[in-house]
Write an enzyme that holds these catalytic residues in place. Structure first.
Site, PDB file in Angstrom:
ATOM      1  N   GLY A 124       2.566  -5.314   2.935  1.00  0.00           N
ATOM      2  CA  GLY A 124       2.491  -4.267   1.912  1.00  0.00           C
ATOM      3  C   GLY A 124       3.701  -3.378   1.759  1.00  0.00           C
TER       4      GLY A 124
ATOM      5  N   CYS B 236      -5.439 -11.799  -0.587  1.00  0.00           N
ATOM      6  CA  CYS B 236      -4.553 -10.714  -0.177  1.00  0.00           C
ATOM      7  C   CYS B 236      -4.119 -10.018  -1.465  1.00  0.00           C
ATOM      8  CB  CYS B 236      -3.350 -11.318   0.545  1.00  0.00           C
ATOM      9  SG  CYS B 236      -2.048 -10.125   0.923  1.00  0.00           S
TER      10      CYS B 236
ATOM     11  N   CYS C  49      -7.163  -4.008  -1.321  1.00  0.00           N
ATOM     12  CA  CYS C  49      -6.551  -4.661  -0.159  1.00  0.00           C
ATOM     13  C   CYS C  49      -7.711  -5.209   0.661  1.00  0.00           C
ATOM     14  CB  CYS C  49      -5.752  -3.654   0.664  1.00  0.00           C
ATOM     15  SG  CYS C  49      -5.259  -4.284   2.289  1.00  0.00           S
ATOM     16  N   THR C  50      -7.621  -6.479   1.064  1.00  0.00           N
ATOM     17  CA  THR C  50      -8.773  -7.113   1.715  1.00  0.00           C
ATOM     18  C   THR C  50      -9.004  -6.624   3.145  1.00  0.00           C
ATOM     19  OG1 THR C  50      -7.313  -8.977   2.194  1.00  0.00           O
ATOM     20  CG2 THR C  50      -8.785  -9.192   0.297  1.00  0.00           C
TER      21      THR C  50
HETATM   22  N1  DGL Z   1      -4.833  -7.840   3.127  1.00  0.00           N
HETATM   23  C1  DGL Z   1      -3.618  -7.460   2.466  1.00  0.00           C
HETATM   24  C2  DGL Z   1      -3.874  -7.032   1.039  1.00  0.00           C
HETATM   25  O1  DGL Z   1      -4.932  -7.354   0.549  1.00  0.00           O
HETATM   26  C3  DGL Z   1      -2.597  -6.878   3.178  1.00  0.00           C
HETATM   27  C4  DGL Z   1      -2.087  -5.842   3.822  1.00  0.00           C
HETATM   28  C5  DGL Z   1      -0.663  -5.966   4.257  1.00  0.00           C
HETATM   29  O2  DGL Z   1      -0.288  -7.019   4.766  1.00  0.00           O
HETATM   30  O3  DGL Z   1       0.038  -4.984   4.067  1.00  0.00           O
HETATM   31  O4  DGL Z   1      -3.075  -6.421   0.394  1.00  0.00           O
END
Ligand code: DGL
Length: 308
Positions: A55, A85, A196-197
């Site tokens: 991110g 993601c 964000c997941t």
């Molecule tokens: N799970 C991710 C998302 O949905 C990520 C967070 C990251 O890697 O910063 O954005």
């Protein structure tokens, strides 16, 4: 989707194997729901935890990591890729779709459509919580605008994902981060979109904070029911709740469509699952086991950085 093969003029269908990709633990919040809801679907999950979080990185770097991940997943003979993601979904999905000749979905379209269905005619604010990169791209904002939703409040919450990645889902650090990120959320907010997941792992402290701030109940919107998150132990029906929505719910119909339109075989099949990460598999597995109730295969280590 071309999955019907003809043998001796008889049509038969291949089983479906879906790839899931995230920077780390977050996509498992979507993966575990799909595994539960679609027992005949086989899956391959890749968490690029060696390079998590994504991110705070640039578009070029996130795109390059995402391409490497998709290359690796294609070697696993999957017939569909779900980029679970928000950050990787915010780099151009269109260019990934034209580069890789396989169906690819991200989480943006589904989540925004779901938000529009929950919001109905209301013009109350929709809050988008996501990583810094996702917010910078404005992808969720412009997709929401396609549904005629214009009252949008956005906030980058860069500390949430690394905390979750380390197995921290509640307590003082998360509470302080909630205060930092959510203190100026509009009191009339109607929907909080977890873009964000990783964030579904911290719905409890987020909803507690929202309840404290607005004095309105906070519900998790599911397809068939609403789950009361705050105030805890309240069965009281509330007139004007805040709804939290997340990608594991909104992806359900996309998976159903893929199975139906691709004529995939789902009868008498039990899905098999593989989990891959790019660093410290024991640690990755330990955190995964802490968060998820469903039985897990052993996490395998893979190096994807040299692929492209
Ligand atoms: N799970 C991710 C998302 O949905 C990520 C967070 C990251 O890697 O910063 O954005």
């Amino acid at each position: 989707l071309q999955n019907i093969n003809t043998v001796n003029n008889k049509e038969w269908c291949v089983p479906i194997k879906i790839a899931f990709f995230d920077s780390g633990q977050g996509g498992l919040t979507v993966w575990e729901k799909v595994v539960e809801d679609f027992p005949s679907v086989s899956t391959v999950y890749l968490g690029d935890n060696a390079r998590c979080p994504y991110g705070n990185k640039s578009a070029e770097v996130i795109r390059s990591y995402t391409r490497q991940a998709i290359h690796f997943l294609l070697e696993q003979k999957v017939n569909f890729v779900a980029i679970v993601c928000g950050t990787a979904s915010s780099v151009s999905i269109e260019s990934l779709r034209s580069e890789f000749k396989i169906p690819i979905i991200g989480i943006i379209e589904g989540l925004c459509k779901f938000a529009s269905l929950v919001l109905k005619e209301s013009t109350k604010p929709v809050a988008v919580l996501a990583t810094r990169f996702t917010i910078q791209t404005q992808k969720f904002k412009s997709e929401l605008q396609n549904y005629n939703i214009h009252n949008i409040w956005q906030k980058a919450c860069p500390v949430f994902a690394p905390l979750v990645e380390d197995g921290i889902s509640d307590g003082p650090m998360i509470e302080q981060a909630c205060e930092l990120y959510l203190n100026d959320i509009p009191k009339t907010v109607k929907i909080v979109l977890l873009a964000c997941t990783h964030y579904p792992r911290i719905v409890e402290p987020i909803s507690r904070y929202l309840y404290k701030k607005t004095n309105r109940s906070v519900l998790l919107k599911k397809l068939d029911k609403d789950v009361i998150l705050a105030p805890k132990n309240s069965a009281k029906k509330c007139d004007d709740p805040i709804y939290l929505i997340e990608a594991s719910t909104s992806i359900h119909h996309s998976i159903e469509d893929v199975i139906k339109n691709g004529h995939f075989k789902t009868k008498d099949i039990k899905g098999r699952h593989k989990l891959f990460c790019t660093d410290a598999p024991h640690h990755f597995e330990m955190i995964t086991r802490y968060f998820t109730q469903i039985p897990l295969p052993k996490t395998e280590l893979v190096n994807i950085s040299g692929i492209l």
